[in-house]
Design a protein around this motif. Structure first.
Motif, PDB file in Angstrom:
ATOM      1  N   GLY A 132       5.515 -32.355 -25.060  1.00 37.46           N
ATOM      2  CA  GLY A 132       5.328 -30.906 -25.099  1.00 37.46           C
ATOM      3  C   GLY A 132       5.761 -30.273 -23.800  1.00 37.46           C
ATOM      4  N   LEU A 133       4.928 -29.369 -23.296  1.00 34.62           N
ATOM      5  CA  LEU A 133       5.232 -28.688 -22.039  1.00 34.62           C
ATOM      6  C   LEU A 133       5.194 -29.660 -20.882  1.00 34.62           C
ATOM      7  CD1 LEU A 133       2.971 -25.501 -22.369  1.00 34.62           C
ATOM      8  CD2 LEU A 133       5.414 -25.696 -22.866  1.00 34.62           C
ATOM      9  N   THR A 134       5.995 -29.365 -19.861  1.00 36.68           N
ATOM     10  CA  THR A 134       5.903 -30.152 -18.633  1.00 36.68           C
ATOM     11  C   THR A 134       4.659 -29.702 -17.873  1.00 36.68           C
ATOM     12  OG1 THR A 134       7.143 -28.595 -17.274  1.00 36.68           O
ATOM     13  CG2 THR A 134       8.427 -30.264 -18.489  1.00 36.68           C
ATOM     14  N   ILE A 135       4.241 -30.521 -16.948  1.00 40.12           N
ATOM     15  CA  ILE A 135       3.073 -30.144 -16.149  1.00 40.12           C
ATOM     16  C   ILE A 135       3.357 -28.860 -15.374  1.00 40.12           C
ATOM     17  CG2 ILE A 135       3.606 -31.548 -14.114  1.00 40.12           C
ATOM     18  CD1 ILE A 135       0.525 -32.206 -14.058  1.00 40.12           C
ATOM     19  N   ASN A 136       4.606 -28.677 -14.942  1.00 37.27           N
ATOM     20  CA  ASN A 136       4.971 -27.454 -14.218  1.00 37.27           C
ATOM     21  C   ASN A 136       4.897 -26.223 -15.121  1.00 37.27           C
ATOM     22  OD1 ASN A 136       5.368 -28.617 -11.688  1.00 37.27           O
ATOM     23  ND2 ASN A 136       7.453 -29.212 -12.207  1.00 37.27           N
ATOM     24  N   GLN A 137       5.292 -26.351 -16.373  1.00 39.58           N
ATOM     25  CA  GLN A 137       5.186 -25.223 -17.307  1.00 39.58           C
ATOM     26  C   GLN A 137       3.716 -24.839 -17.537  1.00 39.58           C
ATOM     27  OE1 GLN A 137       7.545 -27.216 -20.334  1.00 39.58           O
ATOM     28  NE2 GLN A 137       9.016 -25.527 -20.299  1.00 39.58           N
ATOM     29  N   VAL A 138       2.863 -25.842 -17.649  1.00 40.94           N
ATOM     30  CA  VAL A 138       1.432 -25.579 -17.818  1.00 40.94           C
ATOM     31  C   VAL A 138       0.876 -24.862 -16.596  1.00 40.94           C
ATOM     32  CG1 VAL A 138      -0.845 -26.685 -17.967  1.00 40.94           C
ATOM     33  CG2 VAL A 138       1.037 -27.484 -19.426  1.00 40.94           C
TER      34      VAL A 138
END
Length: 164
Positions: A132-138
């Motif tokens: 899913g989302l990258t940790i940076n996107q989160v």
């Protein structure tokens, strides 16, 4: 066995919400500030926080560079998911939220259940069979919420439950 203190807390919060305004005027993005008088005397265990399961698996994940299977997915359904063959069906199954991280927080979510997995190269991804989302996107979504909210009020908290 019901905890009467918890029931009284829930009832007092519901009464506070209904007596302070209608749902159209209720500030979901700042609900903790809105109810600060009622919750300031409560412990964290006496407050029911709205939460999101597998919060990193939102519609935003389609903007993520990867729609590949998590190689070490610890999900019992991942093998069944792979047999679907159709990536759109797989995405529909893996998606758990229909709002982005920022939008979830603006709508009152305060507990984020996040499961991350290292891709073996250079990135951590939320996962649910698919990446899913990258940790940076989160973190970007959380940061955007906090920066906006800090300019308005300072009584909102976010609880993150992190696991792999």
């Amino acid at each position: 066995l019901l905890n009467m203190s918890l029931i009284n807390t829930i009832l007092s919060l519901l009464i506070a919400v209904t007596t302070r305004g209608t749902s159209s005027s209720y500030p979901f993005s700042t609900w903790m500030n809105f109810l600060s008088e009622e919750i300031s005397t409560k412990t964290i265990f006496e407050i029911i926080f709205p939460g999101a399961n597998k919060a990193g698996m939102s519609f935003e994940w389609e903007q993520s560079p990867s729609t590949t299977f998590s190689p070490i997915a610890n999900d019992d359904f991942a093998p069944d998911l792979q047999t679907l063959g159709n990536i759109e069906l797989q995405k529909d199954w893996a998606q758990r939220q229909n709002l982005g991280m920022y939008e979830m927080l603006m709508n009152g979510i305060r507990v984020l259940d996040l499961e991350f997995e290292f891709d073996g190269v250079d990135e951590y991804y939320a996962h649910n069979g698919l990446y899913g989302l990258t940790i940076n996107q989160v973190l970007d979504g959380i940061y955007d919420f906090l920066v906006e909210e800090i300019n308005n009020v300072q009584n909102e908290i976010i609880i993150m439950y992190l696991n792999d």
